[in-house]
Design a protein around this motif. Structure first.
Motif, mmCIF file in Angstrom:
data_model
loop_
_atom_site.group_PDB
_atom_site.id
_atom_site.type_symbol
_atom_site.label_atom_id
_atom_site.label_comp_id
_atom_site.label_asym_id
_atom_site.label_seq_id
_atom_site.Cartn_x
_atom_site.Cartn_y
_atom_site.Cartn_z
ATOM 1 N N MET A 33 -0.636 -1.823 -1.347
ATOM 2 C CA MET A 33 -1.511 -2.825 -0.723
ATOM 3 C C MET A 33 -2.781 -2.148 -0.235
ATOM 4 N N MET A 34 -3.885 -2.385 -0.908
ATOM 5 C CA MET A 34 -5.143 -1.773 -0.489
ATOM 6 C C MET A 34 -5.579 -2.297 0.876
ATOM 7 N N SER A 35 -5.246 -3.572 1.153
ATOM 8 C CA SER A 35 -5.514 -4.153 2.477
ATOM 9 C C SER A 35 -4.956 -3.267 3.585
ATOM 10 N N ALA A 45 -6.407 12.092 3.211
ATOM 11 C CA ALA A 45 -7.169 12.664 2.101
ATOM 12 C C ALA A 45 -6.598 12.244 0.755
ATOM 13 N N MET A 46 -5.381 11.675 0.763
ATOM 14 C CA MET A 46 -4.765 11.356 -0.521
ATOM 15 C C MET A 46 -4.005 10.041 -0.479
ATOM 16 N N LEU A 47 -4.058 9.326 -1.587
ATOM 17 C CA LEU A 47 -3.381 8.034 -1.709
ATOM 18 C C LEU A 47 -2.398 8.089 -2.881
ATOM 19 N N LEU A 48 -1.148 7.687 -2.611
ATOM 20 C CA LEU A 48 -0.192 7.501 -3.707
ATOM 21 C C LEU A 48 -0.057 6.006 -3.917
ATOM 22 N N SER A 49 -0.107 5.552 -5.164
ATOM 23 C CA SER A 49 -0.048 4.117 -5.399
ATOM 24 C C SER A 49 0.627 3.778 -6.724
ATOM 25 N N GLY A 50 1.339 2.659 -6.711
ATOM 26 C CA GLY A 50 1.923 2.141 -7.942
ATOM 27 C C GLY A 50 1.028 1.070 -8.539
ATOM 28 N N LEU A 51 -0.046 0.769 -7.817
ATOM 29 C CA LEU A 51 -1.010 -0.230 -8.275
ATOM 30 C C LEU A 51 -2.087 0.482 -9.087
ATOM 31 N N PRO A 54 -9.261 -0.918 -10.603
ATOM 32 C CA PRO A 54 -10.439 -0.200 -10.093
ATOM 33 C C PRO A 54 -10.516 -0.184 -8.572
ATOM 34 N N GLN A 55 -9.924 -1.183 -7.927
ATOM 35 C CA GLN A 55 -10.027 -1.256 -6.468
ATOM 36 C C GLN A 55 -9.254 -0.142 -5.779
ATOM 37 N N VAL A 56 -8.308 0.459 -6.470
ATOM 38 C CA VAL A 56 -7.602 1.610 -5.887
ATOM 39 C C VAL A 56 -8.593 2.773 -5.732
ATOM 40 N N VAL A 57 -9.408 2.969 -6.758
ATOM 41 C CA VAL A 57 -10.425 4.030 -6.699
ATOM 42 C C VAL A 57 -11.491 3.690 -5.662
ATOM 43 N N ARG A 58 -11.895 2.428 -5.631
ATOM 44 C CA ARG A 58 -12.931 2.034 -4.659
ATOM 45 C C ARG A 58 -12.431 2.179 -3.231
ATOM 46 N N THR A 59 -11.172 1.808 -3.005
ATOM 47 C CA THR A 59 -10.596 1.967 -1.665
ATOM 48 C C THR A 59 -10.630 3.438 -1.267
ATOM 49 N N ALA A 60 -10.236 4.304 -2.170
ATOM 50 C CA ALA A 60 -10.268 5.750 -1.896
ATOM 51 C C ALA A 60 -11.704 6.201 -1.614
ATOM 52 N N GLU A 61 -12.632 5.662 -2.385
ATOM 53 C CA GLU A 61 -14.048 6.013 -2.204
ATOM 54 C C GLU A 61 -14.518 5.659 -0.787
ATOM 55 N N MET A 62 -14.249 4.425 -0.364
ATOM 56 C CA MET A 62 -14.724 3.984 0.955
ATOM 57 C C MET A 62 -14.114 4.832 2.061
ATOM 58 N N MET A 63 -12.858 5.296 1.843
ATOM 59 C CA MET A 63 -12.148 6.024 2.887
ATOM 60 C C MET A 63 -12.285 7.532 2.774
ATOM 61 N N ASP A 64 -13.158 7.976 1.883
ATOM 62 C CA ASP A 64 -13.375 9.419 1.685
ATOM 63 C C ASP A 64 -12.105 10.151 1.254
#
Ligand SMILES: Nc1ncnc2c1ncn2[C@@H]1O[C@H](COP(=O)(O)OP(=O)(O)OP(=O)(O)O)[C@@H](O)[C@H]1O
Ligand SMILES: [Mg+2]
Lengths: 116, 140
Positions: A33-35, A45-51, A54-64
């Motif tokens: 859940m990107m929300s 610094a790191m996100l693990l996701s089963g989703l 493109p919004q997974v990358v954008r979410t990571a981008e916004m959160m550095d």
């Protein structure tokens, strides 16, 4: 923990970002859940996701965030990879499922921090 | 410096591109030398607003005005509007359909999160007309 160590622990394939493999990661977060990532995650610094979108990358981008691990062998498409490359974000893919991936990293000393 | 004005159109149909404007604003702030915490707070707030604009508002426009002291963002759409703003501001309240949830959104966290990451947040909305959200983040 270096991203290269994370790659080894998760027996992960490197999708992009080879030049950043020696960067250090101190905490991680696992979510589909990107929300929730946007709302609860602090200084991760790191996100693990089963989703995989493109919004997974954008979410990571916004959160550095510096690195994304796609679990359960999910393969992002070329557009997603391009997006990550432009943002200097490392993409890894592991065959392990979410629970196991997080467990392996936690056992090896990576800390969580999701939550308030 | 003179205020810097940025303007972006946000498509209401292309979910893939949602976040493009937020990313550009973040990049601009970074290049202008704003501290990481400021660029991140602005980026998260604008991104939540941009996603809302795409999934609820049918697209719209985002304007940013940047001065050394303050970053002001206005998000405007001509969508359905928000019937009950105080309800929409509650954590967990969402009218997002299942297909949005499958994309990783729709937890009802966006509006409260925007509030959390900004110093000022004003919502002007009218049912059937649209929604304008004005945000300010002060530097310092
Ligand atoms: N621009 C908008 N136009 C119309 N309705 C909106 C708009 N923004 C928010 N809303 C309404 O307010 C509700 C709450 O918004 P909020 O951003 O907090 O949650 P969400 O978008 O449903 O889920 P999340 O942000 O966690 O992905 C939405 O479900 C929607 O009903
Ligand atoms: Mg939202």
């Amino acid at each position: 923990m270096k991203i290269s160590e994370i790659k080894n622990i998760l027996e992960a394939d490197l999708i992009c970002g080879e030049e950043f493999l020696s960067n250090e990661i101190f905490t991680a977060c696992g979510s589909d859940m990107m929300s929730d990532v946007l709302a609860y995650v602090k200084e991760q610094a790191m996100l693990l996701s089963g989703l995989v979108n493109p919004q997974v990358v954008r979410t990571a981008e916004m959160m550095d965030m510096k690195c994304i691990v796609f679990v359960r062998g999910k393969q992002p498409d070329a557009d997603i990879i391009e997006l990550a490359k432009e943002r200097d974000i490392v993409l890894l893919r592991t065959q392990f499922e979410m629970f196991t991936s997080c467990g392996l990293l936690y056992k090896n000393g990576l800390k969580g921090g999701c939550g308030r | 410096m003179d205020p810097i004005a940025l303007h972006y159109d946000v498509s209401g149909t292309d979910f893939t591109c949602a976040g493009e404007a937020s990313g550009k604003i973040k990049k601009a702030l970074k290049e202008l030398g704003f501290p990481t915490s400021i660029t991140r707070n602005v980026a998260i707030a604008v991104y939540e607003g941009e996603i809302n604009m795409v999934i609820h508002g049918g697209g719209g426009v985002i304007d940013a005005e940047i001065t050394p002291e303050c970053i002001s963002i206005t998000l405007t759409d001509q969508g359905p509007g928000i019937p009950d703003v105080s309800l929409a501001m509650q954590e967990g309240y969402s009218t997002a359909p299942d297909n949005v949830r499958q994309l990783g959104f729709g937890a009802g966290m966006g509006l409260p999160n925007i509030k959390k990451y900004t110093d000022e947040m004003v919502i002007e909305t009218e049912v059937g007309k649209g929604t304008t959200i004005k945000l300010k983040v002060f530097v310092k």
